[in-house]
Scaffold this motif. Structure first.
Motif, PDB file in Angstrom:
ATOM      1  N   ASP A  38      31.645  27.849  42.745  1.00  0.00           N
ATOM      2  CA  ASP A  38      30.868  28.771  43.451  1.00  0.00           C
ATOM      3  C   ASP A  38      30.575  28.555  44.835  1.00  0.00           C
ATOM      4  O   ASP A  38      30.561  29.156  45.817  1.00  0.00           O
ATOM      5  CB  ASP A  38      29.569  28.959  42.782  1.00  0.00           C
ATOM      6  CG  ASP A  38      29.402  29.985  41.658  1.00  0.00           C
ATOM      7  OD1 ASP A  38      30.666  30.071  40.983  1.00  0.00           O
ATOM      8  OD2 ASP A  38      28.372  30.273  41.089  1.00  0.00           O
ATOM      9  N   THR A  39      30.180  27.202  45.259  1.00  0.00           N
ATOM     10  CA  THR A  39      30.291  26.704  46.445  1.00  0.00           C
ATOM     11  C   THR A  39      31.509  26.992  47.470  1.00  0.00           C
ATOM     12  O   THR A  39      31.438  27.626  48.500  1.00  0.00           O
ATOM     13  CB  THR A  39      29.853  25.349  46.552  1.00  0.00           C
ATOM     14  OG1 THR A  39      28.566  24.927  45.680  1.00  0.00           O
ATOM     15  CG2 THR A  39      29.759  24.610  48.102  1.00  0.00           C
ATOM     16  N   ARG A  42      31.706  30.831  48.004  1.00  0.00           N
ATOM     17  CA  ARG A  42      30.998  31.205  48.989  1.00  0.00           C
ATOM     18  C   ARG A  42      31.362  30.612  50.541  1.00  0.00           C
ATOM     19  O   ARG A  42      30.754  31.224  51.372  1.00  0.00           O
ATOM     20  CB  ARG A  42      29.418  30.583  48.630  1.00  0.00           C
ATOM     21  CG  ARG A  42      28.912  31.578  47.714  1.00  0.00           C
ATOM     22  CD  ARG A  42      26.992  31.081  47.904  1.00  0.00           C
ATOM     23  NE  ARG A  42      26.712  31.133  46.447  1.00  0.00           N
ATOM     24  CZ  ARG A  42      26.889  30.046  45.760  1.00  0.00           C
ATOM     25  NH1 ARG A  42      27.161  28.807  46.077  1.00  0.00           N
ATOM     26  NH2 ARG A  42      26.306  29.950  44.327  1.00  0.00           N
ATOM     27  N   GLU A  50      30.823  35.732  58.082  1.00  0.00           N
ATOM     28  CA  GLU A  50      30.392  35.338  56.855  1.00  0.00           C
ATOM     29  C   GLU A  50      31.318  35.885  56.015  1.00  0.00           C
ATOM     30  O   GLU A  50      31.017  35.838  54.729  1.00  0.00           O
ATOM     31  CB  GLU A  50      29.186  36.032  56.689  1.00  0.00           C
ATOM     32  CG  GLU A  50      28.058  35.778  57.435  1.00  0.00           C
ATOM     33  CD  GLU A  50      26.633  36.724  57.112  1.00  0.00           C
ATOM     34  OE1 GLU A  50      25.928  36.160  56.239  1.00  0.00           O
ATOM     35  OE2 GLU A  50      26.452  37.573  57.699  1.00  0.00           O
ATOM     36  N   SER A  52      34.064  35.340  53.051  1.00  0.00           N
ATOM     37  CA  SER A  52      34.266  34.399  52.134  1.00  0.00           C
ATOM     38  C   SER A  52      35.004  35.033  50.855  1.00  0.00           C
ATOM     39  O   SER A  52      35.119  36.344  50.827  1.00  0.00           O
ATOM     40  CB  SER A  52      32.783  33.954  51.376  1.00  0.00           C
ATOM     41  OG  SER A  52      32.264  34.823  50.996  1.00  0.00           O
ATOM     42  N   MET A  54      34.216  35.059  47.535  1.00  0.00           N
ATOM     43  CA  MET A  54      33.053  35.748  46.808  1.00  0.00           C
ATOM     44  C   MET A  54      32.654  37.004  47.470  1.00  0.00           C
ATOM     45  O   MET A  54      32.686  37.957  46.833  1.00  0.00           O
ATOM     46  CB  MET A  54      31.943  34.928  46.471  1.00  0.00           C
ATOM     47  CG  MET A  54      31.239  35.498  45.353  1.00  0.00           C
ATOM     48  SD  MET A  54      29.616  34.587  45.167  1.00  0.00           S
ATOM     49  CE  MET A  54      30.434  32.978  44.632  1.00  0.00           C
ATOM     50  N   GLY A  55      32.678  37.072  48.668  1.00  0.00           N
ATOM     51  CA  GLY A  55      32.188  38.302  49.467  1.00  0.00           C
ATOM     52  C   GLY A  55      33.265  39.129  49.574  1.00  0.00           C
ATOM     53  O   GLY A  55      33.147  40.532  49.207  1.00  0.00           O
ATOM     54  N   LEU A  93      25.607  36.429  51.126  1.00  0.00           N
ATOM     55  CA  LEU A  93      25.347  35.673  49.906  1.00  0.00           C
ATOM     56  C   LEU A  93      24.511  34.708  49.936  1.00  0.00           C
ATOM     57  O   LEU A  93      24.084  34.235  51.087  1.00  0.00           O
ATOM     58  CB  LEU A  93      26.878  34.937  49.660  1.00  0.00           C
ATOM     59  CG  LEU A  93      28.188  35.713  49.553  1.00  0.00           C
ATOM     60  CD1 LEU A  93      29.370  34.984  49.356  1.00  0.00           C
ATOM     61  CD2 LEU A  93      27.913  36.687  48.387  1.00  0.00           C
ATOM     62  N   THR A  94      23.975  34.372  48.815  1.00  0.00           N
ATOM     63  CA  THR A  94      22.807  33.444  48.658  1.00  0.00           C
ATOM     64  C   THR A  94      23.309  32.533  47.716  1.00  0.00           C
ATOM     65  O   THR A  94      24.072  32.680  46.928  1.00  0.00           O
ATOM     66  CB  THR A  94      21.461  34.223  48.390  1.00  0.00           C
ATOM     67  OG1 THR A  94      21.530  34.452  47.072  1.00  0.00           O
ATOM     68  CG2 THR A  94      21.168  35.324  49.343  1.00  0.00           C
ATOM     69  N   ASP A  97      23.725  33.608  44.087  1.00  0.00           N
ATOM     70  CA  ASP A  97      25.293  34.712  43.846  1.00  0.00           C
ATOM     71  C   ASP A  97      26.058  33.748  43.318  1.00  0.00           C
ATOM     72  O   ASP A  97      26.419  32.714  43.736  1.00  0.00           O
ATOM     73  CB  ASP A  97      25.513  35.442  45.105  1.00  0.00           C
ATOM     74  CG  ASP A  97      24.609  36.268  45.663  1.00  0.00           C
ATOM     75  OD1 ASP A  97      24.094  37.093  44.831  1.00  0.00           O
ATOM     76  OD2 ASP A  97      24.374  36.302  46.991  1.00  0.00           O
ATOM     77  N   THR A  98      26.548  34.312  42.314  1.00  0.00           N
ATOM     78  CA  THR A  98      27.610  33.561  41.346  1.00  0.00           C
ATOM     79  C   THR A  98      28.902  34.278  41.182  1.00  0.00           C
ATOM     80  O   THR A  98      28.922  35.578  41.270  1.00  0.00           O
ATOM     81  CB  THR A  98      26.802  33.109  40.157  1.00  0.00           C
ATOM     82  OG1 THR A  98      27.041  34.546  39.139  1.00  0.00           O
ATOM     83  CG2 THR A  98      25.501  32.438  39.937  1.00  0.00           C
ATOM     84  N   TRP A  99      29.955  33.379  41.178  1.00  0.00           N
ATOM     85  CA  TRP A  99      31.236  33.888  40.865  1.00  0.00           C
ATOM     86  C   TRP A  99      31.255  34.536  39.388  1.00  0.00           C
ATOM     87  O   TRP A  99      31.638  35.694  39.492  1.00  0.00           O
ATOM     88  CB  TRP A  99      32.163  32.787  40.791  1.00  0.00           C
ATOM     89  CG  TRP A  99      33.549  33.229  40.300  1.00  0.00           C
ATOM     90  CD1 TRP A  99      34.092  32.829  39.125  1.00  0.00           C
ATOM     91  CD2 TRP A  99      34.534  34.106  40.926  1.00  0.00           C
ATOM     92  NE1 TRP A  99      35.409  33.469  38.895  1.00  0.00           N
ATOM     93  CE2 TRP A  99      35.655  34.416  40.054  1.00  0.00           C
ATOM     94  CE3 TRP A  99      34.437  34.701  41.993  1.00  0.00           C
ATOM     95  CZ2 TRP A  99      36.566  35.262  40.559  1.00  0.00           C
ATOM     96  CZ3 TRP A  99      35.690  35.523  42.510  1.00  0.00           C
ATOM     97  CH2 TRP A  99      36.568  35.887  41.636  1.00  0.00           C
TER      98      TRP A  99
END
Length: 170
Positions: A38-39, A42, A50, A52, A54-55, A93-94, A97-99
């Motif tokens: 996840d890191t 992100r 921003e 990413s 995941m985004g 993202l915060t 937020d997860t994959w």
């Protein structure tokens, strides 16, 4: 986790070709995210962006939803991640937020897209209207646009993945 991409058929009808290329690009984005935590997913490209991986997946979930559910099917399907107040919400993202959530949502929207598209022929016009033109759109146009949308963002994904762990390639 290894993602297997299916090459689009080279000798088939137009609809199968369009669907094949769309699925190929969906699988490409999934492949670019595979094996990352996840890191890493992100991790933004470079300040001040921003953008990413995941985004991008969250963005594509909203894009699938917009074209196949709201426009094609005329469903009252509100945006998932963005809003009038935050037009780029999918990229904001915060740590919460997860994959898993992003991936599950994206796959659900792909399933809904396939279900809605199956009801239409390529030349059929949408039941809803494009927010950009206020006109109905053919399924052929939506497929072509979605291939372009994924292809563009897969280029971004290539660069993001290389920045994260040095992985390059198709």
């Amino acid at each position: 986790m290894t993602i297997k991409r299916t090459e689009p058929a080279t000798n088939t009808d137009e609809r199968s070709t369009l669907e094949g290329f769309l699925d190929y690009h969906r699988q490409t984005l999934e492949m670019k995210c595979a094996g990352l935590d996840d890191t890493q997913l992100r991790t933004a490209s470079v300040p001040p962006s921003e953008l990413s991986l995941m985004g991008l997946v969250r963005h594509m979930a909203d894009v699938e939803r917009g074209w196949f559910r709201r426009v094609l099917g005329n469903e009252d399907a509100k945006p998932i991640y963005y809003s009038e107040e935050d037009s780029d919400g999918e990229f904001h993202l915060t740590g919460a937020d997860t994959w898993e959530d992003a991936y599950t949502t994206w796959q659900a929207e792909i399933t809904a897209a396939r279900r809605n598209a199956a009801r239409f022929a390529l030349d059929d016009v949408s039941e809803g209207r494009s927010r950009f033109t206020e006109e109905p759109i053919t399924l052929r146009w939506i497929y072509t646009h979605m291939i372009e949308e994924y292809a563009r963002h897969n280029g971004h994904a290539d660069l993001l993945r290389e920045r994260i762990d040095g992985t390059t390639g198709e």
